[in-house]
Design a protein around this motif. Structure first.
Motif, PDB file in Angstrom:
ATOM      1  N   LYS A  26      63.831   7.391  52.599  1.00  0.00           N
ATOM      2  CA  LYS A  26      62.498   7.390  52.965  1.00  0.00           C
ATOM      3  C   LYS A  26      61.456   6.952  52.022  1.00  0.00           C
ATOM      4  N   SER A  27      61.690   7.768  51.261  1.00  0.00           N
ATOM      5  CA  SER A  27      60.541   7.916  49.831  1.00  0.00           C
ATOM      6  C   SER A  27      60.853   6.703  48.975  1.00  0.00           C
ATOM      7  N   GLY A  28      61.918   5.958  48.872  1.00  0.00           N
ATOM      8  CA  GLY A  28      62.135   4.796  47.893  1.00  0.00           C
ATOM      9  C   GLY A  28      63.114   5.211  47.012  1.00  0.00           C
ATOM     10  N   ARG A  29      63.359   6.538  46.759  1.00  0.00           N
ATOM     11  CA  ARG A  29      64.309   6.979  45.831  1.00  0.00           C
ATOM     12  C   ARG A  29      65.757   6.862  45.984  1.00  0.00           C
ATOM     13  N   ILE A  30      66.412   6.416  45.214  1.00  0.00           N
ATOM     14  CA  ILE A  30      67.935   6.117  45.416  1.00  0.00           C
ATOM     15  C   ILE A  30      68.669   7.504  44.814  1.00  0.00           C
ATOM     16  N   SER A  31      69.140   8.094  46.158  1.00  0.00           N
ATOM     17  CA  SER A  31      69.764   9.330  45.896  1.00  0.00           C
ATOM     18  C   SER A  31      71.476   9.173  45.831  1.00  0.00           C
ATOM     19  N   PRO A  32      72.113  10.192  45.033  1.00  0.00           N
ATOM     20  CA  PRO A  32      73.583  10.113  44.984  1.00  0.00           C
ATOM     21  C   PRO A  32      74.300  10.519  46.192  1.00  0.00           C
ATOM     22  N   TYR A  33      73.353  11.471  46.963  1.00  0.00           N
ATOM     23  CA  TYR A  33      74.038  12.136  48.098  1.00  0.00           C
ATOM     24  C   TYR A  33      72.762  11.870  49.281  1.00  0.00           C
ATOM     25  N   PHE A  34      73.349  12.235  50.700  1.00  0.00           N
ATOM     26  CA  PHE A  34      72.827  11.988  51.662  1.00  0.00           C
ATOM     27  C   PHE A  34      72.990  13.132  52.756  1.00  0.00           C
ATOM     28  N   PHE A  35      72.286  13.600  53.440  1.00  0.00           N
ATOM     29  CA  PHE A  35      72.883  14.463  54.645  1.00  0.00           C
ATOM     30  C   PHE A  35      72.230  13.972  55.979  1.00  0.00           C
ATOM     31  N   ASN A  36      72.989  13.544  56.874  1.00  0.00           N
ATOM     32  CA  ASN A  36      72.450  12.880  58.036  1.00  0.00           C
ATOM     33  C   ASN A  36      72.920  13.877  59.326  1.00  0.00           C
ATOM     34  N   THR A  37      72.043  14.823  59.595  1.00  0.00           N
ATOM     35  CA  THR A  37      72.383  15.593  60.867  1.00  0.00           C
ATOM     36  C   THR A  37      72.897  14.945  62.054  1.00  0.00           C
ATOM     37  N   GLY A  38      72.294  13.658  62.310  1.00  0.00           N
ATOM     38  CA  GLY A  38      72.379  12.944  63.328  1.00  0.00           C
ATOM     39  C   GLY A  38      74.016  12.760  63.761  1.00  0.00           C
ATOM     40  N   LEU A  39      74.809  13.040  62.592  1.00  0.00           N
ATOM     41  CA  LEU A  39      76.225  12.838  62.863  1.00  0.00           C
ATOM     42  C   LEU A  39      76.838  13.796  63.286  1.00  0.00           C
ATOM     43  N   PHE A  40      76.106  14.940  63.613  1.00  0.00           N
ATOM     44  CA  PHE A  40      76.727  16.177  64.331  1.00  0.00           C
ATOM     45  C   PHE A  40      76.472  15.820  65.751  1.00  0.00           C
ATOM     46  N   ASN A  41      77.364  14.929  66.232  1.00  0.00           N
ATOM     47  CA  ASN A  41      77.060  14.367  67.423  1.00  0.00           C
ATOM     48  C   ASN A  41      78.093  14.342  68.526  1.00  0.00           C
ATOM     49  N   SER A  42      78.619  15.699  68.487  1.00  0.00           N
ATOM     50  CA  SER A  42      79.599  15.933  69.925  1.00  0.00           C
ATOM     51  C   SER A  42      79.185  17.363  70.360  1.00  0.00           C
ATOM     52  N   GLY A  43      79.670  17.623  71.372  1.00  0.00           N
ATOM     53  CA  GLY A  43      79.236  18.836  72.197  1.00  0.00           C
ATOM     54  C   GLY A  43      79.528  20.352  71.064  1.00  0.00           C
ATOM     55  N   ALA A  44      80.862  20.196  70.835  1.00  0.00           N
ATOM     56  CA  ALA A  44      81.381  20.954  69.858  1.00  0.00           C
ATOM     57  C   ALA A  44      80.622  21.227  68.483  1.00  0.00           C
ATOM     58  N   GLN A  45      80.340  19.854  67.941  1.00  0.00           N
ATOM     59  CA  GLN A  45      79.653  19.781  66.612  1.00  0.00           C
ATOM     60  C   GLN A  45      78.166  20.612  66.748  1.00  0.00           C
ATOM     61  N   LEU A  46      77.461  20.100  67.900  1.00  0.00           N
ATOM     62  CA  LEU A  46      76.121  20.398  67.993  1.00  0.00           C
ATOM     63  C   LEU A  46      76.123  22.035  68.189  1.00  0.00           C
ATOM     64  N   ALA A  47      77.163  22.303  68.997  1.00  0.00           N
ATOM     65  CA  ALA A  47      77.200  23.920  69.434  1.00  0.00           C
ATOM     66  C   ALA A  47      77.375  24.576  68.057  1.00  0.00           C
ATOM     67  N   LYS A  48      78.129  24.271  67.104  1.00  0.00           N
ATOM     68  CA  LYS A  48      78.517  24.897  66.029  1.00  0.00           C
ATOM     69  C   LYS A  48      77.069  24.632  64.910  1.00  0.00           C
ATOM     70  N   LEU A  49      76.609  23.544  64.952  1.00  0.00           N
ATOM     71  CA  LEU A  49      75.120  23.222  64.404  1.00  0.00           C
ATOM     72  C   LEU A  49      74.021  24.418  64.645  1.00  0.00           C
ATOM     73  N   GLY A  50      74.144  24.605  66.055  1.00  0.00           N
ATOM     74  CA  GLY A  50      72.940  25.648  66.434  1.00  0.00           C
ATOM     75  C   GLY A  50      73.115  26.938  66.073  1.00  0.00           C
ATOM     76  N   GLN A  51      74.490  27.275  65.719  1.00  0.00           N
ATOM     77  CA  GLN A  51      75.279  28.722  65.056  1.00  0.00           C
ATOM     78  C   GLN A  51      74.465  28.727  63.800  1.00  0.00           C
ATOM     79  N   PHE A  52      74.702  27.692  63.152  1.00  0.00           N
ATOM     80  CA  PHE A  52      74.256  27.909  61.766  1.00  0.00           C
ATOM     81  C   PHE A  52      72.515  27.988  61.599  1.00  0.00           C
ATOM     82  N   TYR A  53      71.960  27.216  62.478  1.00  0.00           N
ATOM     83  CA  TYR A  53      70.509  27.456  62.689  1.00  0.00           C
ATOM     84  C   TYR A  53      70.139  28.913  63.109  1.00  0.00           C
ATOM     85  N   ALA A  54      70.799  29.422  63.858  1.00  0.00           N
ATOM     86  CA  ALA A  54      70.474  30.792  64.480  1.00  0.00           C
ATOM     87  C   ALA A  54      70.811  31.733  63.212  1.00  0.00           C
TER      88      ALA A  54
END
Ligand code: OMP
Length: 213
Positions: A26-54
């Motif tokens: 978004k900043s215009g920088r070209i990054s050698p890595y990207f982190f797309n949390t939108g790809l935690f996109n199933s019930g099991a994955q979202l449940a697990k993501l919630g556990q990491f946040y907690a």
């Protein structure tokens, strides 16, 4: 690095959330890595993501009265994190989120969920320039509550507009902590010990020289 942080990086790689290559930010920088949390996109994955946040919230020791998720990406995040928190701790934290469009009928207003009061923790995915956090602070203050911290998945540890990171700027400006499940330094440490990913370290270190804090 803590166990849950290692597990989170492995899980992010497994789900294709953490990727290496060439990405335009978004900043215009070209990054050698990207982190797309939108790809935690199933019930099991979202449940697990919630556990990491907690887990990150519990580990921080921060005491908050309510979780707030800025629309849209913050909505599944607060839902999943509050469910996980209630299952992991013997206590229940209410949550709320905003609508992007104002509603003029029914219950009205822009906020959905529990009433925004007391100390509010903002949940987000990745902070780069901090735009979404600034909007959340305005909404929380307008509701008469107190922004008490931000919890994100990844701290990219890079400079904002000044010489400090956008995260440092947010925490200094609003005098509140920014907690992250992981930071770039954890990713580097993790992939250094992994033969299939350690080829990416040179490009990340080069990027860090330019934009790192
Ligand atoms: P700010 O709201 O300006 O802090 O930008 C954060 C946004 O950057 C995220 O919500 C994403 O849209 C995007 N982003 C990622 O999700 N992952 C990354 O690794 C990098 C970015 C980015 O574009 O900087």
């Amino acid at each position: 690095m803590l166990d849950y942080q290692k597990q989170f990086i492995q899980y992010s790689l497994d789900c294709g959330v953490l990727k290496f290559g060439e990405f335009h930010l978004k900043s215009g920088r070209i990054s050698p890595y990207f982190f797309n949390t939108g790809l935690f996109n199933s019930g099991a994955q979202l449940a697990k993501l919630g556990q990491f946040y907690a887990q990150a919230l519990i580990h921080s020791g921060l005491k908050v009265d309510i979780l707030y998720g800025p629309a849209y990406k913050g909505i599944p995040l607060v839902s999943a994190a509050s469910i996980a928190y209630a299952q992991m701790q013997d206590s229940d934290i209410p949550f709320a989120f905003n609508r992007k469009e104002a509603k003029d009928h029914g219950e009205g207003g822009n906020l959905v969920g529990a009433p925004l009061k007391g100390n509010v923790l903002i949940l987000d995915d990745v902070i780069t320039a901090g735009t979404s956090v600034r909007e959340s602070v305005v909404i929380i203050n307008a509701a008469g509550a107190t922004p008490a911290g931000v919890l994100i998945a990844l701290d990219r540890q890079e400079k904002g507009e000044n010489d400090i990171s956008a995260i440092q700027e947010v925490s200094q400006r609003y005098a509140m902590p920014v907690i992250s499940i992981i930071a770039l330094e954890h990713i580097i440490e993790f992939i250094a010990g992994d033969k299939s990913y350690n080829v990416h370290i040179a490009a990340i270190k080069e990027y860090q020289k330019q934009y790192g804090i």
